[in-house]
Design an enzyme around this catalytic site. Structure first.
Site, PDB file in Angstrom:
ATOM      1  N   ALA A 161       1.890  21.930  19.974  1.00  0.00           N
ATOM      2  CA  ALA A 161       0.730  21.241  20.541  1.00  0.00           C
ATOM      3  C   ALA A 161       1.138  20.004  21.339  1.00  0.00           C
ATOM      4  O   ALA A 161       0.465  18.969  21.293  1.00  0.00           O
ATOM      5  CB  ALA A 161      -0.250  20.862  19.430  1.00  0.00           C
ATOM      6  N   GLY A 162       2.247  20.116  22.068  1.00  0.00           N
ATOM      7  CA  GLY A 162       2.594  19.099  23.053  1.00  0.00           C
ATOM      8  C   GLY A 162       1.946  19.454  24.385  1.00  0.00           C
ATOM      9  O   GLY A 162       0.983  20.240  24.442  1.00  0.00           O
ATOM     10  N   ALA A 199       3.002  21.336  26.862  1.00  0.00           N
ATOM     11  CA  ALA A 199       3.116  22.753  27.217  1.00  0.00           C
ATOM     12  C   ALA A 199       2.100  23.599  26.451  1.00  0.00           C
ATOM     13  O   ALA A 199       1.406  24.440  27.033  1.00  0.00           O
ATOM     14  CB  ALA A 199       4.533  23.256  26.941  1.00  0.00           C
ATOM     15  N   LEU A 219       6.164  10.880  23.035  1.00  0.00           N
ATOM     16  CA  LEU A 219       7.124   9.789  23.122  1.00  0.00           C
ATOM     17  C   LEU A 219       7.629   9.546  24.540  1.00  0.00           C
ATOM     18  O   LEU A 219       8.343   8.571  24.782  1.00  0.00           O
ATOM     19  CB  LEU A 219       8.322  10.081  22.213  1.00  0.00           C
ATOM     20  N   ALA A 220       7.266  10.415  25.470  1.00  0.00           N
ATOM     21  CA  ALA A 220       7.810  10.316  26.830  1.00  0.00           C
ATOM     22  C   ALA A 220       7.348   9.036  27.517  1.00  0.00           C
ATOM     23  O   ALA A 220       6.154   8.797  27.668  1.00  0.00           O
ATOM     24  CB  ALA A 220       7.387  11.536  27.640  1.00  0.00           C
ATOM     25  N   GLY A 255       8.833   8.129  30.581  1.00  0.00           N
ATOM     26  CA  GLY A 255       8.929   8.430  32.003  1.00  0.00           C
ATOM     27  C   GLY A 255       7.663   9.112  32.493  1.00  0.00           C
ATOM     28  O   GLY A 255       6.653   9.150  31.811  1.00  0.00           O
ATOM     29  N   GLY A 256       7.735   9.689  33.663  1.00  0.00           N
ATOM     30  CA  GLY A 256       6.541  10.283  34.225  1.00  0.00           C
ATOM     31  C   GLY A 256       6.743  11.726  34.608  1.00  0.00           C
ATOM     32  O   GLY A 256       7.501  12.460  33.979  1.00  0.00           O
ATOM     33  N   GLU A 267      13.513   7.073  39.867  1.00  0.00           N
ATOM     34  CA  GLU A 267      14.416   7.309  38.743  1.00  0.00           C
ATOM     35  C   GLU A 267      15.708   7.937  39.253  1.00  0.00           C
ATOM     36  O   GLU A 267      15.827   8.298  40.430  1.00  0.00           O
ATOM     37  CB  GLU A 267      13.746   8.176  37.679  1.00  0.00           C
ATOM     38  N   HIS A 283      20.331  10.925  26.864  1.00  0.00           N
ATOM     39  CA  HIS A 283      19.801   9.829  27.667  1.00  0.00           C
ATOM     40  C   HIS A 283      20.732   8.636  27.521  1.00  0.00           C
ATOM     41  O   HIS A 283      21.124   8.284  26.411  1.00  0.00           O
ATOM     42  CB  HIS A 283      18.390   9.454  27.218  1.00  0.00           C
ATOM     43  N   ARG A 336      22.081  11.653  35.078  1.00  0.00           N
ATOM     44  CA  ARG A 336      22.138  11.189  33.688  1.00  0.00           C
ATOM     45  C   ARG A 336      23.453  11.511  32.996  1.00  0.00           C
ATOM     46  O   ARG A 336      23.948  10.723  32.190  1.00  0.00           O
ATOM     47  CB  ARG A 336      20.977  11.798  32.894  1.00  0.00           C
ATOM     48  N   HIS A 396      18.551  13.851  23.967  1.00  0.00           N
ATOM     49  CA  HIS A 396      17.229  13.612  24.552  1.00  0.00           C
ATOM     50  C   HIS A 396      16.510  14.883  24.985  1.00  0.00           C
ATOM     51  O   HIS A 396      15.310  15.023  24.771  1.00  0.00           O
ATOM     52  CB  HIS A 396      17.397  12.678  25.753  1.00  0.00           C
ATOM     53  N   ARG A 445      19.221  18.184  33.735  1.00  0.00           N
ATOM     54  CA  ARG A 445      17.840  17.997  34.179  1.00  0.00           C
ATOM     55  C   ARG A 445      17.692  16.755  35.052  1.00  0.00           C
ATOM     56  O   ARG A 445      18.165  15.675  34.697  1.00  0.00           O
ATOM     57  CB  ARG A 445      16.924  17.872  32.956  1.00  0.00           C
TER      58      ARG A 445
END
Length: 515
Positions: free
Chosen positions: A17-18, A20, A49-50, A52-53, A118, A233, A278, A337, A372
């Site tokens: 239930a995130g 996605a 917890l993200a 970033g965007g 980023e 990360h 990264r 991460h 990624r």
């Protein structure tokens, strides 16, 4: 154990239930679906917890082609170009869809989306919400939309424990919670369970994110791709807190620099500097730490007193650790991460098992390749959820309210294997530590215990890492520092992983690090 069989009329079961899972359920409306959340809705998901965007080419000087080029460069030769092109072209519309679901993205005074920069992006294209709390805002809005959608049945605190397969096809999902175990007969199941960071001691993921979806898929017989690629990360807040608080890449995008304990900037000669891919930055930080030096992210010059306004959540996390980012450098270290590998899926999110789809981090679509690109994860979940939902809706279903077996695996617990995984599958890998990890993980995976599922996932990742005898993207082998010009996407199934592990164990001593 007796299973309570719930006749759900053949409705699809979405596991997770995130972002996605929620978006897949919403896109399937008004078709009835069952959404399983292993905790209370809005807790325990990596999405929340993200900081970033979402990466999308919505700026005036940006374009999907530029986004494509940046993604391919970060992926280090292993991206599926067709998937990347399709995803980046769909990204702007996904932003608009999220707004229709109630997400409030950050905008400037003139009403335009406020765009951040980023690492490894050539343009400002990172769309944020609530400053540095994008994930929390996404989950908030999508939960609210799901709760007001009558076709979505939400089962909270129910964890999927097994996929029941008959003749190569899904026939049921077995789940368990505090009230017992249930069986949900269905011909259509969607894995949206997130990542594997909880297998590691240092991670930004919730401890429960230990590859449950991969374990479910493995035991069902699914094929996997690129399991060896785990992204670390570079800038998690150093300290005892777990999961480790993330110091978003957006802080470096605003000009913050990485320095050692003497205040020396050690990335000055690296192409891209702090905004290099990264994997490059994470290895540079790792080398400093391995040499006995501490590493800090210094935002005093670029942000100073503006830090609180620009990054309120990070500022609060820092102050809880006794750090004022306006006047103090922030101590950081790399942490597990994101997982680029996962269940191998086609363009519609279908796995190699009939009736099983995967969406989000648990899937390997070919978008990320070996590394990624920042903020491509949430946009992937948002974009591919619609493709998965369309495919699921196109499959006819048959009601089969029966389950062949009452076996319910134990609730997974990765705490005992984290030292093994962290040692074998860290930022820098080599044959000896990987072989030791395989030899130690194999008996744990084979034994019926709470650690067996997480150990099985870690075992498959270690086998994939052993097989890739090169350094590429996030996968770095000290004994194979060069690149293989003929390298391709890796494929693996549970039987082949076990076969390899057994063969290795006959040749390597088992060195247990468990206490």
């Amino acid at each position: 154990m007796n299973l309570d069989v719930h006749d759900i009329g053949g409705a699809p079961v979405i596991i997770g239930a995130g972002v996605a899972g929620l978006m897949t359920a919403l896109h399937l409306a008004p078709e009835p679906v069952v959404l399983l959340s292993n905790a209370g809705l809005g807790t325990g998901a990596c999405s929340e917890l993200a900081q970033g965007g979402l990466a999308a080419s919505v700026g005036g000087e940006d374009s999907p082609e530029l986004h494509l080029c940046d993604t391919l460069a970060a992926g280090d030769g292993l991206c599926d170009v067709t998937t990347v092109r399709r995803t980046v072209r769909a990204a702007p519309e996904a932003i608009r869809t999220l707004e229709r679901f109630g997400v409030a993205f950050d905008r400037s005074a003139d009403g335009a989306l406020r765009l951040g920069l980023e690492a490894a992006h050539s343009q400002r294209r990172i769309v944020h919400a609530a400053g540095d709390a994008t994930g929390r805002e996404l989950v908030r809005a999508l939960i609210a939309a799901a709760r007001r959608t009558a076709s979505i049945t939400i089962l909270e605190n129910m964890e999927a424990r097994r996929l029941v397969v008959e003749d190569g096809a899904i026939i049921a999902v077995v789940a368990a919670g505090c009230t017992g175990a249930i069986a949900l007969p269905t011909r259509r199941a969607v894995l949206a369970t997130g990542g594997i960071g909880g297998l590691f001691s240092d991670t930004t993921n919730p401890p429960g994110s230990c590859g449950q979806g991969l374990a479910l898929a493995a035991c069902a017989g699914a094929e996997f791709a690129d399991l060896e690629f785990v992204q670390f990360h570079p800038t998690a807040l150093e300290g005892p807190r777990r999961p480790m608080p993330l110091v978003s890449e957006a802080v470096r995008g605003e000009g913050a620099v990485l320095v050692d304990e003497q205040g020396e900037r050690f990335l000055a000669e690296t192409p891209g500097g702090e905004l290099a891919p990264r994997d490059v930055v994470a290895r540079a930080v790792w080398h400093q730490l391995a040499a006995g030096r501490r590493v800090f992210l210094d935002a005093r010059q670029c942000l100073g007193l503006r830090f609180d306004k620009r990054f309120p959540a990070i500022a609060d996390l820092c102050r809880q650790a006794g750090i004022d980012p306006a006047t103090d450098p922030i101590p950081v270290r790399p942490a597990a991460h994101y997982h680029m590998g996962g269940v191998a899926v086609d363009a519609a999110g279908r796995s190699s098992i009939e009736g099983l789809w995967a969406c989000g981090e648990v899937a390997c679509t070919g978008l990320h390749g070996a590394n990624r690109l920042a903020s491509n994860s949430l946009i992937e979940a948002a974009v591919t959820a619609s493709w998965v939902a369309e495919s699921v809706a196109d499959v006819s279903h048959t009601r089969r309210p029966r389950v062949c077996s009452a076996f319910v695996p134990r609730r997974p617990d990765a705490s005992g294997i984290r030292p093994i995984v962290s040692a074998a599958l860290g930022i820098i890998r080599d044959s000896e530590t990987l072989r030791d990890g395989v030899a130690t993980l194999l008996p744990i995976a084979a034994h019926d215990s709470a650690a067996s599922g997480p150990a099985l996932v870690a075992l498959m990742i270690a086998i994939a890492a052993l097989r890739r005898e090169e350094s590429r993207g996030s996968h770095c082998r000290s004994d194979f520092p060069g690149r293989d010009a003929d390298a391709r996407q890796s494929r693996l199934t549970l039987p082949s992983a076990i076969q390899t592990a057994v063969a290795l164990s006959w040749r390597a001593p088992i060195r247990s690090t468990l206490t």
